[in-house]
Design a protein around this motif. Structure first.
Motif, PDB file in Angstrom:
ATOM      1  N   LEU A 155      -3.934  -6.428   4.797  1.00  0.00           N
ATOM      2  CA  LEU A 155      -4.236  -5.461   3.736  1.00  0.00           C
ATOM      3  C   LEU A 155      -5.510  -4.692   4.109  1.00  0.00           C
ATOM      4  N   ARG A 156      -6.522  -5.424   4.557  1.00  0.00           N
ATOM      5  CA  ARG A 156      -7.801  -4.781   4.932  1.00  0.00           C
ATOM      6  C   ARG A 156      -7.581  -3.786   6.077  1.00  0.00           C
TER       7      ARG A 156
ATOM      8  N   ASN B  16      -4.806  -2.305   7.100  1.00  0.00           N
ATOM      9  CA  ASN B  16      -3.965  -1.164   6.733  1.00  0.00           C
ATOM     10  C   ASN B  16      -4.704  -0.193   5.817  1.00  0.00           C
ATOM     11  N   ARG B  17      -5.605  -0.723   5.001  1.00  0.00           N
ATOM     12  CA  ARG B  17      -6.436   0.185   4.184  1.00  0.00           C
ATOM     13  C   ARG B  17      -7.347   1.013   5.085  1.00  0.00           C
ATOM     14  N   GLN B  18      -7.784   0.381   6.205  1.00  0.00           N
ATOM     15  CA  GLN B  18      -8.694   1.087   7.124  1.00  0.00           C
ATOM     16  C   GLN B  18      -7.934   1.893   8.183  1.00  0.00           C
TER      17      GLN B  18
ATOM     18  N   LEU C 273       0.815  -1.225   0.000  1.00  0.00           N
ATOM     19  CA  LEU C 273       0.000   0.000   0.000  1.00  0.00           C
ATOM     20  C   LEU C 273       0.847   1.274   0.000  1.00  0.00           C
TER      21      LEU C 273
END
Ligand code: NDP
Ligand code: GDP
Length: 345
Positions: free
Chosen positions: A336-337, A339-341, A205
């Motif tokens: 991933l989820r 860190n996106r949030q 990311l």
């Protein structure tokens, strides 16, 4: 009447999964947490069990005999699962005395509490493959000689033998589960697998340039934590108390896990160099995404762990199902989820 169970260390990976399992089986669970300046319930929140009316959160420190007796008296459990520990090998070299008091003598406090309050209570001790340390046989099984290589391993060995001693001396139903490394999206970020999957997610990311690690050659037998807590419960349902290995019988290097995690995030890497000069490069961009930092090396290392869980399979009907590839993918996707949030635990 619902059965009561005590789970020490509910803020940890296994405590959260075990509480979820026991609640699903209809138990009332007394889950213990430590008073700290910022208590962290993110794992039980992620599992959605924090508001379950059958879950009681109890403030407790394993190093206190009096509160161990009080815990057992108040909760009136049929089963006690001792998962609380200073559980990180790396820290145990810097805090060997605290590790001995929590991870070693802490277990004795619970055994004493059970002996004094109600010796019929069944007890599970969270033992570890780290007790095999400098391994004396491959694969390791229940009667492989121990040779711990860290203050953590030594403290766990004390608790393991105390559990057996209370079984033999006082007829207490004490089981020791020698569990090999088990991981999940709820694993602490100080442990190598989660450190890798969280860093890989950040690199993917664009939030981190390079992952820094220590010994890439160490080999571990990694399983899925959610399956391992089921094994703990099965041990306490058996006809007699015993010692069991829970493992997958497959071992891989830390390097293999690094490569698997990058692949899981859609990044192909090449490893270059050797020793402290080793690095991994993103084949698409040419950027260095992993390098060695000697500060992550340990004073003494456990080089190779691989366990044979045949006894648990035969006597408890337990066997691991999730492959390492599936486990790694599950962890990468969760990170991933998060860190996106902007999740940071
Ligand atoms: P974690 O480190 O995630 O959890 C440890 C728990 O112990 C945390 O809830 C922690 O509380 C608690 N704790 C630490 N010190 C004390 C104390 N003085 N009094 C009360 N509670 C305390 O570990 P895991 O869930 O991964 O592991 C569970 C158990 O299994 C541990 O005993 C570990 O050593 C053992 N084990 C784990 C393996 C693995 O691969 N995961 C392999 C083999 C054995 P806090 O949140 O406040 O720090
Ligand atoms: P352990 O088996 O209980 O010590 O679990 P860890 O996940 O902490 O470590 C597993 C292996 O990874 C050990 O051999 C470590 O030396 C090795 N390792 C290499 N680099 C790192 C790192 O940066 N952090 C951790 N925790 N372990 C590392």
């Amino acid at each position: 009447m619902k059965k009561h169970a005590v789970v020490t260390g509910i803020t940890g990976q296994d405590g959260a999964y075990l509480a979820e399992l026991l609640l699903a089986k209809g138990y009332v669970v007394y889950g213990t947490y430590r008073r700290t300046s910022s208590v962290n319930f993110w794992r039980i929140e992620e599992l959605g069990i924090q508001n379950n009316p059958d879950l009681h959160l109890v403030e407790y420190d394993l190093t206190d005999l009096g509160s161990s007796i009080e815990l057992i008296r108040q909760a009136e459990p049929v089963e006690v699962y001792n998962l609380a520990a200073q559980s990180f090998v790396g820290v145990s070299f810097n805090q060997p005395v605290a590790t001995a008091q929590i991870t070693g003598v802490g277990a004795l406090h619970l055994l004493e509490a059970i002996r004094l309050v109600n010796p019929k209570i069944r007890f599970y001790q969270a033992s570890t493959s780290e007790m095999f340390g400098k391994v004396q046989a491959i694969p390791q099984v229940e009667d492989t000689p121990f040779y711990p290589r860290s203050p953590y391993g030594v403290a766990k060995l004390y608790a393991h033998w105390m559990t057996i001693n209370y079984r033999e001396s006082y007829d207490i139903f004490g089981c020791s589960g020698i569990l090999f490394n088990h991981e999940s999206p709820l694993r602490g970020r100080e442990f190598v697998t989660r450190k890798i999957t969280d860093s890989v997610a950040k690199i993917k990311l664009g939030k981190l340039d390079t992952l820094e690690l220590g010994n890439l050659d160490a080999k571990r037998d990694w399983g899925f934590a959610k399956e391992y807590v089921e094994g703990m419960w099965r041990m306490l349902q058996a006809d007699a108390p015993d010692t069991y290995v829970l493992a997958t019988n497959r071992t891989e290097t830390v390097r293999d896990f690094v490569s698997m995690a990058f692949k899981g995030a859609g990044i192909a890497v090449d490893f270059n160099g050797s020793g402290e000069g080793e690095s991994a490069v993103d084949t698409a961009t040419g950027k260095t995404v992993m390098r060695i930092n000697p500060k992550f090396h340990r004073p003494s290392e456990v080089e190779l762990l691989i366990g044979n869980p045949a006894k648990a399979k035969t006597q408890l009907g337990w066997e691991p199902k999730t492959t390492l590839e599936e486990l790694c993918q599950m962890m990468v996707e969760a990170d991933l989820r998060r860190n996106r949030q902007g999740f940071s635990f």
